[in-house]
Design an enzyme around this catalytic site. Structure first.
Site, short mmCIF file in Angstrom:
data_model
loop_
_atom_site.label_atom_id
_atom_site.label_comp_id
_atom_site.label_asym_id
_atom_site.label_seq_id
_atom_site.Cartn_x
_atom_site.Cartn_y
_atom_site.Cartn_z
N SER A 554 0.79 -1.08 -0.03
CA SER A 554 -0.06 0.02 0.01
C SER A 554 0.68 1.19 0.05
CB SER A 554 -0.97 -0.02 1.29
OG SER A 554 -2.15 0.87 1.11
N ASP A 640 -10.18 -3.70 -5.39
CA ASP A 640 -9.25 -2.60 -4.31
C ASP A 640 -9.89 -1.06 -4.62
OD1 ASP A 640 -7.83 -1.47 -2.54
OD2 ASP A 640 -5.94 -2.32 -3.32
N HIS A 674 -8.07 -4.96 -1.30
CA HIS A 674 -6.95 -4.23 -1.07
C HIS A 674 -6.13 -5.35 0.02
CE1 HIS A 674 -4.02 -0.89 -0.37
NE2 HIS A 674 -4.16 -1.11 0.87
#
Length: 710
Positions: A554, A640, A674
């Site tokens: 991320s 995501d 995600h």
């Protein structure tokens, strides 16, 4: 000696040729060309809810990327299998949590042998058989993706609100179950936030958060049991797209707090739990760069805040009857460098978790002012405080672990100052902590900043520069990276790798100022800190340049992407999980779910030319050097909404176009968001792919791990 090429045997495999559709974008008089912007589906909002609506050209490209990844790493199939089995062998498959008491009941979770999801259970404290509230394995059905956000029991212990996601897009569904009969109520609430629900005091209604079509938490609503959710009362609507919503109940159970905030500013409203229909009352209006969190005790609110330049927070009190800021009084003064992470107000004690110099501690205080600390001795460790369901108690629960020490769960009696060990994490395949050494040193970053680096290695791993290293970092949003125990990392360490965590600026490992020194105009510190940590590993003999694999996910993907752009010579490989790498395009697109909330973190390139230039100077997608790069593996998730699938896809395509070296591969999960899979063994398989890539970079595919005694 010529440099070893770990991927020499697959260089002949042709990478996908991604079509270029140049798009000129002009901001503040500067024009950039995005050749791969077409990979952003114009109907991305619909794709989040229904992945089958993805543009066929984009789907074809993503599938081609997956095929290329499979071909390039085909020889790693047996390695991945071994890694998976080793990681699975370290999991107690029928593990269970320590039950937590709430009145006459105790609640806990457990797994069954071979099960992917937890079973939620309860039993009477006085004795009696366990009751299944929710069986995750049974409830998954044929859903390709399945995640349990919350199973929240009502105060009267008759009902449970169950929050689930079956797409990975984080649009959750809420249903209510009668825990006594196992029957579900008829109503279903869609598009809910995954943070869960908060029950009213009479157990006849609950508060929840609804998300809009841009995945932003916008509305707090009150649902009354048996009513049509379409008629749920709007309790609060957040007008600012840059703010997130949160709801929680005070530890006392008397108040429900509705909080709006981002990483710089917040405000909280409150409602009495026994009067859910009353309009919420504001405690103090939001102010720039002022944050506060609230709990309740007696006739006062206790408030953790950074107001009055208390950068590492202080605790103040305010009367419940008049909680506005003019009535705030300091209860625990600010102490620079000693950051208050969180606190809980119990009937007789206020308990806080704080951090100093990257190490946490628990501090117990009476309301009369007496305090003591729960102490620990290791060089690096992690603490988690769990205050449970009850308010009138002398016992808190906490967990302790270190990179070499499995998690231990303790009950701590605050009156007698004694701790009771309730559980030690079991490692069925065996774990000998004496085989390892945990170390902490400080690398020197830009401006002389001392960057903590945590090390886990075998005692037998030499410090002569020959060992490979996996360097992990995150460094954004003020989130700290705990020095915790991870069975998943041990297969690499047991093969002679050094595992290092760089506690870089942008996180709050050394307090909130550490965070402020790694955001906005100072964001470059995050990346140079990471490279300083990598260089320090080399200088101290832990590894050598070209033997380090950097790893981040991320915003940690931004970290490793920006760092390798600055120093590609340092790294032998890069693993970027769902990486935030297309920064200037994403933060310039106000329609994307997280863009407005991100402006306080990175800057607003739409409004500010200076902030545009700053972000453009480090955005990994826009700063690829025309030189040799190490092999890079990126992952993504089609649903995501946090880091959209097109970011890693565009980055890998552009790396192939502009950089030499590689290979550059993308593994896209076509059925998750995600966090990847929420199933525990499927997550292990995903991790095995990452670690097998690292082993190939190091040439350790055939290495055998050290043996542990069971």
């Amino acid at each position: 000696m010529p440099k070893r090429d770990p991927f020499a045997d697959v260089r002949a495999i042709a990478a996908p040729v991604i079509e270029k559709r140049p798009l000129e974008i002009t901001q503040h008089g500067v024009t950039r060309v995005d050749k791969y912007g077409w990979l952003r589906d114009d109907k991305w909002q619909e794709v989040l809810r229904d992945p089958s609506k993805l543009d066929p050209d984009i789907r074809k490209m993503l599938e081609a990327e997956n095929d290329y990844y499979a071909a390039v790493t085909k020889d790693l199939e047996p390695v991945r299998k071994r890694l998976f089995e080793e990681m699975r062998g370290r999991i107690k498959e029928d593990d269970s949590s320590v039950p937590a008491k709430d009145g006459e009941w105790k609640y806990w979770t457990k797994f069954r042998e071979g099960g992917e999801y937890p079973i939620f259970l309860r039993a009477p404290v006085s004795g009696g058989g366990e009751q299944v509230i929710y069986d995750g394995d049974a409830e998954r059905g044929d859903s390709k993706f399945f995640s349990i956000g919350d199973v929240a029991h009502s105060p009267d212990h008759k009902l449970a609100a169950i929050v689930t996601d079956r797409l990975g897009s984080e649009y959750y569904t809420i249903r209510v179950r009668n825990m006594e009969t196992g029957e579900d109520y008829g109503e279903t609430i869609e598009s809910a936030d995954g943070g869960g629900v908060v029950w009213s005091g009479d157990s006849k209604s609950f508060f929840y958060i609804e998300r809009d079509d841009n995945q932003r938490s916008k509305w707090v609503k009150l649902h009354k049991l048996g009513a049509d959710p379409a008629n749920d009362r709007l309790v609060y609507e957040e007008p600012d797209d840059a703010f997130f919503l949160n709801i929680e109940k005070s530890q006392s159970g008397e108040y429900i707090f509705i909080s709006s905030g981002n990483h710089d500013s917040s405000e909280t409203r409150f409602v009495r739990a026994d009067a859910p229909d009353v309009a919420p009352q504001l405690i103090a209006p939001r102010e720039p760069e002022v944050l506060y969190d609230v709990d309740h005790h007696g006739d006062q609110f206790f408030i953790q805040t950074n107001s009055d330049r208390a950068v590492d927070y202080k605790i103040v009190t305010a009367p419940v009857s008049a909680p506005e800021k003019k009535n705030w009084k300091d209860w625990l003064p600010h102490r620079l460098g000693s950051q208050i992470i969180t606190f809980t107000a119990l009937k007789n004690y206020l308990v806080r978790l704080e951090r100093e110099n990257a190490l946490p501690r628990i501090v117990i205080s009476t309301y009369e002012g007496d305090s003591h600390t729960v102490a620990f001795d290791e060089a690096a460790y992690a603490l988690s405080m769990k205050t449970g369901y009850e308010y009138d108690t002398n016992v808190i629960r906490f967990t302790y672990e270190s990179p070499s020490t499995p998690e231990q769960t303790f009950d701590y009696d605050m009156a007698s100052r004694t701790r009771t060990l309730l559980k030690t994490q079991e490692v069925p395949s065996g774990h000998d902590a004496t085989l390892y050494v945990v170390e902490r040193f400080e690398a020197v970053g830009e401006g002389g900043a001392k960057v903590p680096v945590t090390i886990l290695r075998l005692k037998t791993t030499p410090k002569d520069g020959s060992a490979p290293a996996l360097l992990y970092g995150y460094g954004s949003y003020g989130l700290s990276t705990a020095a915790s125990f991870s069975t998943n990392i041990l297969p690499l360490v047991d093969r002679g790798a050094v595992y290092a965590i760089a506690h870089v600026r942008g996180g709050a490992d050394k307090g909130r100022q550490w965070y402020l020194d790694g955001k906005l105009k100072k964001k470059m510190n995050t990346f140079t800190d990471f490279n300083a940590a990598a260089q320090a590993l080399v200088d101290r003999g832990y590894t050598s340049a070209g033997r380090i694999v950097s790893y981040g996910g991320s915003a940690g993907g931004l970290l490793v992407g920006a760092s390798v752009n600055l120093r590609p010579d340092l790294y032998g490989g890069v693993i970027a999980a769902v990486p935030f790498v297309d920064v200037i395009n994403t933060i310039s697109d106000a329609d994307l779910p997280l863009t407005p909330p991100e402006w306080p973190e990175w800057g607003n390139p739409i409004e500010s030319a200076e902030e545009y230039q700053l972000i453009a100077s480090y955005s990994p997608y826009d700063n690829i050097a025309h030189t040799d790069y190490p092999p890079i593996m990126a992952t993504g998730g089609l649903t995501d909404y946090r880091v959209t699938y097109w970011e890693p896809a565009k980055w890998i395509a552009r790396l192939r176009e502009e950089a030499a070296g590689g290979p550059f591969v993308l593994r896209m999960n076509m059925g998750a968001g995600h966090g990847g899979s929420a199933a525990r063994f499927e997550r292990l398989d995903e991790r095995a792919h990452l670690y097998a890539f690292a082993l190939k970079v190091w040439g350790l595919e055939d290495a055998e791990p050290v043996k542990h005694k069971k």
